[in-house]
Design a protein around this motif. Structure first.
Motif, PDB file in Angstrom:
ATOM      1  N   ALA A 111       0.819  -1.561  -0.233  1.00 44.84           N
ATOM      2  CA  ALA A 111       0.479  -0.190   0.044  1.00 44.84           C
ATOM      3  C   ALA A 111       0.712   1.295  -0.142  1.00 44.84           C
ATOM      4  O   ALA A 111       0.360   2.111  -0.481  1.00 44.84           O
ATOM      5  N   ARG A 112       1.768   1.192   0.615  1.00 46.74           N
ATOM      6  CA  ARG A 112       2.883   2.471   0.565  1.00 46.74           C
ATOM      7  C   ARG A 112       3.560   2.590  -0.432  1.00 46.74           C
ATOM      8  O   ARG A 112       3.667   3.883  -0.991  1.00 46.74           O
ATOM      9  N   TRP A 113       3.536   1.757  -1.203  1.00 45.87           N
ATOM     10  CA  TRP A 113       4.627   1.912  -2.675  1.00 45.87           C
ATOM     11  C   TRP A 113       3.678   1.906  -3.560  1.00 45.87           C
ATOM     12  O   TRP A 113       4.463   2.879  -4.952  1.00 45.87           O
ATOM     13  N   ALA A 114       2.288   1.218  -3.805  1.00 36.11           N
ATOM     14  CA  ALA A 114       1.597   1.282  -4.907  1.00 36.11           C
ATOM     15  C   ALA A 114       0.532   2.600  -5.001  1.00 36.11           C
ATOM     16  O   ALA A 114       0.682   2.921  -3.915  1.00 36.11           O
ATOM     17  N   ASP A 115       0.628   2.227  -6.485  1.00 40.60           N
ATOM     18  CA  ASP A 115      -0.630   3.994  -7.129  1.00 40.60           C
ATOM     19  C   ASP A 115      -1.569   3.725  -7.152  1.00 40.60           C
ATOM     20  O   ASP A 115      -2.717   4.487  -7.459  1.00 40.60           O
ATOM     21  N   ILE A 116      -1.852   2.840  -7.053  1.00 43.20           N
ATOM     22  CA  ILE A 116      -3.314   1.716  -6.952  1.00 43.20           C
ATOM     23  C   ILE A 116      -4.130   1.527  -6.045  1.00 43.20           C
ATOM     24  O   ILE A 116      -3.584   1.365  -4.878  1.00 43.20           O
ATOM     25  N   PRO A 117      -5.131   1.378  -5.301  1.00 39.79           N
ATOM     26  CA  PRO A 117      -5.735   0.997  -4.482  1.00 39.79           C
ATOM     27  C   PRO A 117      -5.768  -1.122  -3.920  1.00 39.79           C
ATOM     28  O   PRO A 117      -4.673  -1.596  -4.964  1.00 39.79           O
ATOM     29  N   VAL A 118      -4.482  -1.417  -2.915  1.00 36.52           N
ATOM     30  CA  VAL A 118      -4.046  -2.343  -2.369  1.00 36.52           C
ATOM     31  C   VAL A 118      -4.855  -3.089  -1.075  1.00 36.52           C
ATOM     32  O   VAL A 118      -5.620  -1.768  -0.300  1.00 36.52           O
ATOM     33  N   ILE A 119      -5.865  -3.997  -1.569  1.00 30.73           N
ATOM     34  CA  ILE A 119      -7.500  -5.016  -0.470  1.00 30.73           C
ATOM     35  C   ILE A 119      -6.455  -5.544   0.499  1.00 30.73           C
ATOM     36  O   ILE A 119      -5.335  -7.065  -0.388  1.00 30.73           O
ATOM     37  N   ASN A 120      -6.605  -5.725   1.506  1.00 20.51           N
ATOM     38  CA  ASN A 120      -5.945  -7.452   2.103  1.00 20.51           C
ATOM     39  C   ASN A 120      -6.586  -8.024   1.795  1.00 20.51           C
ATOM     40  O   ASN A 120      -7.905  -8.144   3.198  1.00 20.51           O
ATOM     41  N   ALA A 121      -6.212  -9.174   1.764  1.00 17.65           N
ATOM     42  CA  ALA A 121      -7.138 -10.565   1.660  1.00 17.65           C
ATOM     43  C   ALA A 121      -7.141 -11.165   2.308  1.00 17.65           C
ATOM     44  O   ALA A 121      -7.041 -12.311   2.618  1.00 17.65           O
ATOM     45  N   LEU A 122      -6.267 -11.408   3.861  1.00 18.92           N
ATOM     46  CA  LEU A 122      -6.036 -11.836   4.986  1.00 18.92           C
ATOM     47  C   LEU A 122      -4.653 -12.037   5.352  1.00 18.92           C
ATOM     48  O   LEU A 122      -3.489 -11.883   4.167  1.00 18.92           O
ATOM     49  N   SER A 123      -3.988 -11.253   6.152  1.00 13.85           N
ATOM     50  CA  SER A 123      -3.122 -11.164   7.115  1.00 13.85           C
ATOM     51  C   SER A 123      -2.511 -11.850   7.811  1.00 13.85           C
ATOM     52  O   SER A 123      -3.720 -12.660   8.644  1.00 13.85           O
ATOM     53  N   ASP A 124      -1.806 -11.911   8.615  1.00 16.58           N
ATOM     54  CA  ASP A 124      -1.214 -12.759   9.834  1.00 16.58           C
ATOM     55  C   ASP A 124      -2.741 -11.514  11.326  1.00 16.58           C
ATOM     56  O   ASP A 124      -3.008 -11.938  12.250  1.00 16.58           O
TER      57      ASP A 124
END
Ligand code: CP
Ligand code: NVA
Length: 304
Positions: A111-124
């Motif tokens: 998310a920090r580096w992308a210019d496009i939306p980032v969606i969490n599809a599950l993390s810890d």
């Protein structure tokens, strides 16, 4: 939506959540318009998935766009190349990224580096898309979320954390019963209680206390993906935290919820999972509609 990303439920406001649920219900009822024509979502999954992967693919198709699934072992984020480079390359080629990662930091780095939306599809740490589908399921079955008592019995994990935050922001009274050492953290509770929306979050170590008066009883696996080496130890700690007929007798009429996959005979009995009160497959189905709402807002809004 206030945030360009969905890395956490905390990226959303109570108004965002209500709008996502309204949109999801409308799309489920009336179908979806092709608002993402010509848009592509990249999927990167470091852990296995059935529901999340398929629901993102179907949601993109239903919205007129497409999803492209990248093999995580080929991309090797942070190994073959820095996550920052993966984010910047994908930003030049696709319109959004949905990532399932071992470490939450990887989602944040994307998310920090992308210019496009980032969606969490599950993390810890979180599973925000699951929580949205769960709220949608509760709304469908109960009509309104305000004042609903949702009892969660089990591990204070990614699913529980997202549900706690989502509950606070939706007016739901979330009661979480976990064994000692497996609770949501003090920091989680502090963050949750600071949220607007009129809900509440309560912890207990007594499952029968949690489910008393509950409208829904929710559980998730005792051993999450990546913790397999702890499975034997966890089985011992979680004995007494199974959702079964005896526990459900304390919550007459309550819905039975599970994000799936379920380990029958561990956190839930086959009988409870297959009972008439079980809405687990509604939860799975609703992943498509909750994500359609999120994708249509994050990937289409503000674009010509
Ligand atoms: N509930 C859920 O996220 O399922 P998958 O792991 O199959 O995607
Ligand atoms: N808590 C589980 C959820 C699976 C959908 C895990 O992280 O493995």
């Amino acid at each position: 939506m206030q945030s360009p990303d969905l890395t956490s439920i905390l990226d959303l406001t109570p108004e965002d959540i209500e709008r996502i649920l309204d949109t999801a219900l409308a799309m489920k009822r009336d179908g979806a318009a092709p608002v993402l024509q010509g848009r592509t979502l990249a999927l990167i999954f470091e852990k296995p998935s059935l529901r999340t992967r398929v629901s993102f693919e179907i949601a993109m198709t239903n919205l007129g766009g497409r999803a492209t699934h990248l093999e995580a072992h080929q991309v090797q984020m942070g190994d073959r190349e820095p996550t920052a480079d993966v984010a910047r390359v994908l930003s030049r080629m696709v319109h959004g990224i949905a990532a399932r990662t071992f470490e939450h930091q990887t989602v944040l780095d994307l998310a920090r580096w992308a210019d496009i939306p980032v969606i969490n599809a599950l993390s810890d740490v979180e599973h925000p898309c699951q929580a949205l589908a769960d709220l949608l399921t509760l709304r469908e079955h109960l009509g309104s979320l305000r004042g609903v008592r949702l009892a969660y019995v089990g591990d204070g994990n990614n699913v529980a954390r997202s549900l706690a935050y989502a509950s606070m922001m939706s007016g739901v009274d979330f009661v979480c019963a976990s064994p000692g050492g497996f609770e949501l953290t003090a920091g989680d509770i502090e963050r949750a209680r600071a949220l607007p929306g009129g809900g509440s979050v309560t912890l207990t170590s007594v499952p029968t206390e949690a489910v008393a008066g509950a409208s829904a009883v929710y559980t998730d696996v005792w051993t999450s993906m990546g913790q397999e080496h702890e499975a034997d130890d966890r089985r011992e700690h979680f004995a007494g935290f199974q959702v079964n007929a005896e526990l459900l007798a304390r919550a007459p009429g309550a819905l039975v919820m599970h994000d799936l996959p379920a380990h029958r005979g561990e956190e839930i009995t086959a009988e409870a999972l297959e009972s008439e009160r079980s809405v687990v497959f509604d939860q799975a189905e609703n992943r498509v509609f909750a994500q359609q709402a999120v994708l249509s807002m994050l990937l289409a809004e503000g674009l010509a």
